[in-house]
Design a protein around this motif. Structure first.
Motif, short mmCIF file in Angstrom:
data_model
loop_
_atom_site.label_atom_id
_atom_site.label_comp_id
_atom_site.label_asym_id
_atom_site.label_seq_id
_atom_site.Cartn_x
_atom_site.Cartn_y
_atom_site.Cartn_z
N HIS A 1 -44.43 47.81 -43.57
CA HIS A 1 -43.91 49.02 -44.21
C HIS A 1 -43.58 50.03 -43.12
O HIS A 1 -44.34 50.19 -42.16
N GLY A 2 -42.48 50.71 -43.26
CA GLY A 2 -42.11 51.74 -42.29
C GLY A 2 -41.56 51.17 -40.99
O GLY A 2 -41.49 51.88 -39.98
N GLU A 3 -41.18 49.89 -41.02
CA GLU A 3 -40.70 49.26 -39.77
C GLU A 3 -39.31 48.66 -40.00
O GLU A 3 -39.08 47.96 -41.00
N LEU A 4 -38.42 48.95 -39.08
CA LEU A 4 -37.08 48.35 -39.12
C LEU A 4 -36.97 47.36 -37.96
O LEU A 4 -37.20 47.73 -36.80
N VAL A 5 -36.65 46.12 -38.29
CA VAL A 5 -36.53 45.08 -37.27
C VAL A 5 -35.07 44.63 -37.20
O VAL A 5 -34.48 44.30 -38.23
N ALA A 6 -34.48 44.68 -36.04
CA ALA A 6 -33.10 44.22 -35.87
C ALA A 6 -33.11 42.78 -35.37
O ALA A 6 -33.93 42.41 -34.53
N ILE A 7 -32.20 41.98 -35.92
CA ILE A 7 -32.03 40.60 -35.45
C ILE A 7 -30.67 40.51 -34.77
O ILE A 7 -29.65 40.80 -35.38
N MET A 8 -30.70 40.12 -33.51
CA MET A 8 -29.45 39.97 -32.76
C MET A 8 -29.29 38.53 -32.29
O MET A 8 -30.26 37.79 -32.21
N GLY A 9 -28.07 38.19 -31.96
CA GLY A 9 -27.82 36.85 -31.44
C GLY A 9 -26.37 36.50 -31.66
O GLY A 9 -25.69 37.10 -32.50
N ALA A 10 -25.88 35.53 -30.90
CA ALA A 10 -24.48 35.12 -31.02
C ALA A 10 -24.25 34.43 -32.36
O ALA A 10 -25.20 34.09 -33.06
N SER A 11 -22.98 34.20 -32.69
CA SER A 11 -22.66 33.44 -33.90
C SER A 11 -23.34 32.08 -33.81
O SER A 11 -23.33 31.45 -32.76
N GLY A 12 -23.93 31.65 -34.92
CA GLY A 12 -24.57 30.34 -34.92
C GLY A 12 -25.97 30.35 -34.35
O GLY A 12 -26.60 29.31 -34.20
N SER A 13 -26.51 31.53 -34.03
CA SER A 13 -27.85 31.59 -33.44
C SER A 13 -28.93 31.49 -34.49
O SER A 13 -30.10 31.29 -34.17
N GLY A 14 -28.56 31.64 -35.78
CA GLY A 14 -29.55 31.51 -36.85
C GLY A 14 -29.85 32.81 -37.58
O GLY A 14 -30.73 32.86 -38.43
N LYS A 15 -29.12 33.88 -37.25
CA LYS A 15 -29.38 35.21 -37.85
C LYS A 15 -29.28 35.17 -39.38
O LYS A 15 -30.19 35.62 -40.07
N SER A 16 -28.17 34.64 -39.85
CA SER A 16 -27.94 34.66 -41.31
C SER A 16 -28.91 33.72 -42.03
O SER A 16 -29.41 34.04 -43.10
N THR A 17 -29.18 32.57 -41.41
CA THR A 17 -30.15 31.64 -42.00
C THR A 17 -31.50 32.33 -42.14
O THR A 17 -32.16 32.24 -43.17
N LEU A 18 -31.88 33.06 -41.10
CA LEU A 18 -33.16 33.76 -41.13
C LEU A 18 -33.20 34.76 -42.29
O LEU A 18 -34.18 34.86 -43.02
N LEU A 19 -32.08 35.46 -42.49
CA LEU A 19 -32.04 36.48 -43.54
C LEU A 19 -32.12 35.84 -44.93
O LEU A 19 -32.82 36.35 -45.81
N THR A 20 -31.43 34.72 -45.11
CA THR A 20 -31.46 34.08 -46.43
C THR A 20 -32.85 33.49 -46.72
O THR A 20 -33.30 33.51 -47.86
N ILE A 21 -33.53 33.03 -45.68
CA ILE A 21 -34.89 32.51 -45.88
C ILE A 21 -35.85 33.67 -46.16
O ILE A 21 -36.69 33.60 -47.06
N ALA A 22 -35.70 34.77 -45.40
CA ALA A 22 -36.56 35.94 -45.61
C ALA A 22 -36.37 36.49 -47.02
O ALA A 22 -37.31 36.99 -47.63
N GLY A 23 -35.15 36.36 -47.53
CA GLY A 23 -34.85 36.88 -48.87
C GLY A 23 -35.16 35.89 -49.98
O GLY A 23 -34.86 36.15 -51.13
N GLY A 24 -35.77 34.75 -49.64
CA GLY A 24 -36.16 33.78 -50.65
C GLY A 24 -34.97 33.10 -51.32
O GLY A 24 -35.11 32.54 -52.40
#
Lengths: 203, 240
Positions: free
Chosen positions: B34-57
């Motif tokens: 709570h109260g924390e903002l975490v940024a995910i960076m990385g090149a295309s194909g690094s797994g950023k979007s996959t991580l977000l869809t998994i985090a979002g269930g």
């Protein structure tokens, strides 16, 4: 940094003495580049030598006032209307470090990039916090400070992008043996002063 | 420290088999409080979007566990998972994803009404949420009558309305100019400072720097983490 041109530009507004110039410079650049008073006086000495300013009098507390000359005004106009030169490579420690690292055997370039990126991102976070807590500018000095801060943010951001780019270039280059690091070139020493042993061997 | 709002524990995601197998994520550990903002960076194909869809269930990982608001997602049925998502998570997308036929307030109230809230109560909560992103006066406008920045602020209001605690933002500034993007980040930051948690996926370091922590992904692995530690830039001393 163009202390010389900056001080001259401030002097175009009217006569000033050394401490006053330092205060004016720092106030107008957000205190980003603090000046040593000795540097201010040595700059004024050079400006006086070059006839761009002249001493006009002494204040109540013995401070010397400097006034801009016509040649000085021309120099200010030239500085403000000419672009800052970007044609020469500035000596950048990080670029030099990476350039050496990719050419020398046994250096872990990826680790250098990673360590630097973490540090650079932290610096970017810190600058961004300063920006987050800054209110909208309410004076010319505030506006100057916000521009300086943005300049630092964009510069640091560019470094992060360059580090990312370098990392991917490095990964691709690893497959190419021709660009592998190599030890110091033994032949290069012959171009310099010959060692005693070499001279004796030649005889 | 209190237990995290979101905990990814050894999360891996593999697609395909044999020579065509792709390891989209490999052993990722990530916590968001709570109260924390975490940024995910990385090149295309690094797994950023996959991580977000998994985090979002939205997608279940091949292995590892996702614990959201104290609940182990692997142990929930599809229905339970949908309810948890609706009540806990808010998504913010690059292209806003507002319903064009609904006004700003109707867009914000929509997830609450889907969750069974009475219209009047949902509208009241939506109006409050729009107030927090300084859009109370635009509540009855349609998305087409709002600027890009305003639409994204509506999306942020929709993401946090009804006490939803975790904002998952996928390139939320991608379609906005530099100044408007900053206004949106300021709003996102402010919601997080008031107690929400957030994940901000971005390829832009300047925007990632608004986060408390920046996580770098390469080939599905976390390769770097930069945490804001109140580093004193030399400038601070000069400005003091």
């Amino acid at each position: 940094m163009s202390v010389r041109q900056s001080l001259l530009t401030i002097l175009e507004q009217g006569p000033c003495y050394g401490y006053q110039l330092r205060t004016e410079f720092e106030r107008r650049t957000g205190g980003t580049w603090p000046l040593n008073i000795g540097q201010v006086y040595s700059t004024l000495d050079r400006l006086e030598r070059d006839r761009l300013v002249e001493r006009t009098g002494v204040g109540d507390e013995g401070q010397h006032y400097y006034e801009i000359t016509d040649a000085g005004r021309d120099a200010v106009r030239l500085w403000l209307t000419s672009p800052v030169s970007r044609t020469g490579a500035t000596r950048d420690e990080l670029a030099i470090k990476l350039a050496l690292a990719v050419t020398l055997p046994g250096v872990d370039v990826a680790a250098i990039i990673q360590t630097q990126r973490t540090a650079t991102l932290r610096a970017l976070q810190d600058l961004t916090r300063m920006k987050m807590t800054s209110d909208a500018p309410t004076s010319a000095d505030d506006l100057a400070w916000s521009l300086v801060l943005e300049s630092l943010i964009f510069t640091v951001e560019a470094e992060v992008r360059w580090l990312d780019h370098s990392e991917s270039v490095l990964v691709r280059a690893r497959a190419n043996a021709a660009v592998a690091p190599r030890p110091v070139d033994g032949d290069a020493t012959r171009r310099g002063r010959p060692s005693k042993a070499t001279e004796e061997h030649a005889r | 420290m209190t237990s995290p709002l979101l905990h990814l524990d050894g999360v891996a995601m593999h697609y395909g088999t044999g020579s065509t197998a792709v390891n989209a994520l490999v052993g990722v550990d990530l916590q968001v409080h709570h109260g924390e903002l975490v940024a995910i960076m990385g090149a295309s194909g690094s797994g950023k979007s996959t991580l977000l869809t998994i985090a979002g269930g939205l997608v279940r990982p091949t292995s590892g566990e996702v614990i959201l608001a104290g609940q182990w997602l692997s142990q929930l049925s599809a229905g339970q998972l949908a309810t948890l998502r609706r009540r806990t998570l808010g998504f913010v997308f690059q292209d806003f994803n507002l319903v064009p036929a609904l006004t700003a307030i109707e867009n914000v109230a929509l997830p609450l009404e889907l969750d069974g809230w009475k219209t009047k109560k949902a509208r009241r909560a939506a109006r409050d949420a729009l107030g927090t992103v300084e859009l109370a006066e635009q509540a009855d406008r349609y998305p087409d009558d709002l600027s890009g920045g305003q639409q994204q602020r509506v999306a942020i209001a929709r993401a946090v309305v009804g006490g939803r605690a975790l904002i998952l933002a996928d390139e939320p500034t991608g379609a906005l100019d530099s100044h408007t993007g900053e206004v949106v980040l300021r709003m996102l930051r402010s919601r997080v400072d008031q107690g929400a948690g957030g994940i901000l996926v971005t390829h832009d370091a300047r925007h990632a720097a608004w986060a408390d922590r920046i996580v770098f992904l390469r080939d599905g692995r976390v390769v770097d983490q930069a945490e804001y530690a109140g580093v004193e830039h030399t400038l601070r001393a000069h400005r003091a």
